[in-house]
Design a protein around this motif. Sequence first.
Motif, short mmCIF file in Angstrom:
data_model
loop_
_atom_site.label_atom_id
_atom_site.label_comp_id
_atom_site.label_asym_id
_atom_site.label_seq_id
_atom_site.Cartn_x
_atom_site.Cartn_y
_atom_site.Cartn_z
N UNK A 293 -6.96 -2.72 -0.84
CA UNK A 293 -6.56 -2.34 0.52
C UNK A 293 -7.75 -2.50 1.45
N UNK B 183 0.84 -1.19 0.00
CA UNK B 183 0.00 0.00 0.00
C UNK B 183 0.89 1.25 0.00
N UNK C 255 1.36 -13.20 4.23
CA UNK C 255 1.38 -11.83 4.75
C UNK C 255 2.67 -11.65 5.54
N UNK D 239 -6.10 -14.08 -6.57
CA UNK D 239 -5.92 -14.58 -7.94
C UNK D 239 -7.28 -15.01 -8.47
N UNK E 68 1.47 -8.38 0.94
CA UNK E 68 0.74 -9.61 0.68
C UNK E 68 1.39 -10.21 -0.56
N UNK F 109 1.22 -3.47 -7.00
CA UNK F 109 1.64 -4.86 -7.15
C UNK F 109 2.89 -4.92 -8.00
N UNK G 132 -10.27 1.15 -4.72
CA UNK G 132 -9.28 1.13 -5.81
C UNK G 132 -8.58 -0.22 -5.86
N UNK G 133 -8.34 -0.71 -7.06
CA UNK G 133 -7.65 -1.98 -7.23
C UNK G 133 -6.45 -1.82 -8.15
N UNK G 134 -5.49 -2.70 -7.96
CA UNK G 134 -4.36 -2.85 -8.88
C UNK G 134 -4.42 -4.29 -9.38
N UNK G 135 -4.54 -4.45 -10.69
CA UNK G 135 -4.69 -5.77 -11.29
C UNK G 135 -3.45 -6.06 -12.13
N UNK G 136 -2.84 -7.23 -11.92
CA UNK G 136 -1.67 -7.57 -12.73
C UNK G 136 -1.82 -8.93 -13.39
N UNK H 240 -3.45 0.53 -3.60
CA UNK H 240 -2.79 -0.76 -3.79
C UNK H 240 -1.81 -0.75 -4.97
N UNK I 284 1.58 -13.39 -3.28
CA UNK I 284 0.84 -14.56 -3.77
C UNK I 284 1.59 -15.27 -4.88
N UNK J 278 -4.12 -11.25 -10.86
CA UNK J 278 -4.25 -11.06 -9.42
C UNK J 278 -4.75 -9.65 -9.16
N UNK J 279 -5.74 -9.57 -8.29
CA UNK J 279 -6.35 -8.29 -7.94
C UNK J 279 -5.87 -7.91 -6.54
N UNK J 280 -5.22 -6.77 -6.43
CA UNK J 280 -4.79 -6.27 -5.12
C UNK J 280 -5.68 -5.11 -4.70
N UNK K 38 0.45 -18.39 -7.82
CA UNK K 38 -0.71 -19.10 -8.36
C UNK K 38 -0.29 -20.03 -9.50
N UNK L 220 -4.36 -2.47 4.98
CA UNK L 220 -3.47 -3.60 4.69
C UNK L 220 -3.69 -4.10 3.27
N UNK L 221 -2.61 -4.59 2.62
CA UNK L 221 -2.74 -5.11 1.25
C UNK L 221 -3.32 -6.52 1.22
N UNK L 222 -4.22 -6.76 0.30
CA UNK L 222 -4.77 -8.10 0.05
C UNK L 222 -4.65 -8.39 -1.44
N UNK L 223 -4.64 -9.68 -1.76
CA UNK L 223 -4.55 -10.09 -3.17
C UNK L 223 -5.44 -11.29 -3.41
#
Lengths: 213, 213
Positions: free
Chosen positions: B41, A41, A110, B50, A82, A48, B80-84, A46, A84, B37-39, A86, B45-48
Amino acid sequence: MEKFPITDRTEITRLAKRGVYDKDTVYAILDEAMFCTIAYVRDGMPFQIPTGFCRIGDKLYVHGSVGSFYMRELAEKKLPVCITVTFMDGLVLARSAFHHSVNYRSVVVFSEAKKVEDQDELYMALEVFTNKLQPGRWDDIRKPNAGEWKATMVLSFDIQEASAKVRTGGPKDDEEDYSLDIWAGVVPLTTTRLQPVPDDLLKAGIAIPGYLK
Amino acid sequence: MEKFPITDRTEITRLAKRGVYDKDTVYAILDEAMFCTIAYVRDGMPFQIPTGFCRIGDKLYVHGSVGSFYMRELAEKKLPVCITVTFMDGLVLARSAFHHSVNYRSVVVFSEAKKVEDQDELYMALEVFTNKLQPGRWDDIRKPNAGEWKATMVLSFDIQEASAKVRTGGPKDDEEDYSLDIWAGVVPLTTTRLQPVPDDLLKAGIAIPGYLK
């Protein structure tokens, strides 16, 4: 069998039976993976980064240039991350659109970054990383010189909060759909190494090494 | 050639020459990818996550259960998302450890989720998604019934802020290392579909469909 503690962040709540918390499974997935994505963050938003990595014991390691903005940011601000990994192992083709699925293995970790300052740990991380990409490679190549070591940053991440999610097997259809005239099954997917391609500038007379055959 | 605007978040600053902003390249990478993968907040905290996805025009689509906690969270809070998306296309084996690298293609998209309410758009997204996994599949299977449609949530993400990063080609070594007796080159990596495995409960007499041969 040693397990990771289940925390609010690592508990698999959706399709909970696919959750796996034993270390052996989590580590096997991490060790097979060629890259991970690191989410963090920045200013509430976010971000990546996909990057190569390796595992040694209970730590993940990534490396990069000392000029890497994201690595410096992670290390200096001790930002939570975080991470990941896959694998998509197969397409699960059911009789109904609704039950189409994929076989997969994913791991979520994490953690937070620590800059590796110990030279032995740094050296070991690069050796393990290189041999993970290509087993046998490290002993064959020119090792980093003093300037190259200085230009390299390595971060470590303790693996204390982690879980895996795994689906395997064939399609599960609704009872009444099994009598439909529709093919169902799995298309397995795998990553393959193709024939190595020599560099255009390869010195004459150098044979392909045994570990690449 | 249409390009994405370069923003603070999408500008490639590290190895800037690998940055690619034209839509055709970004969309080709997205269309080849089986998952992203979608990240996001949550509580700082960051989450992700797949997940599978597809692209239609200038939007990405993901789908899941209406019970999916993360999807509801993304849609309701407009997070807001960050997608990779990342492909590792090859191991780049240089003469020096330092110049080892990988050939890769990655895409980063910054966006936010919208819940798809329009039934035609929802239906189209599932059809495109299914045919992306397995071309030809949609016409062959039992379509969702009313209850299944109701149980399915689809999110869309505008692709307005995006960039790709691409490395191709052989190793680049230091001048003096080209004379070393070390093999150098690239090990290409590719994802392969293996022979389809029929479901144990496949009805007798159903041949494998043409699109799977």
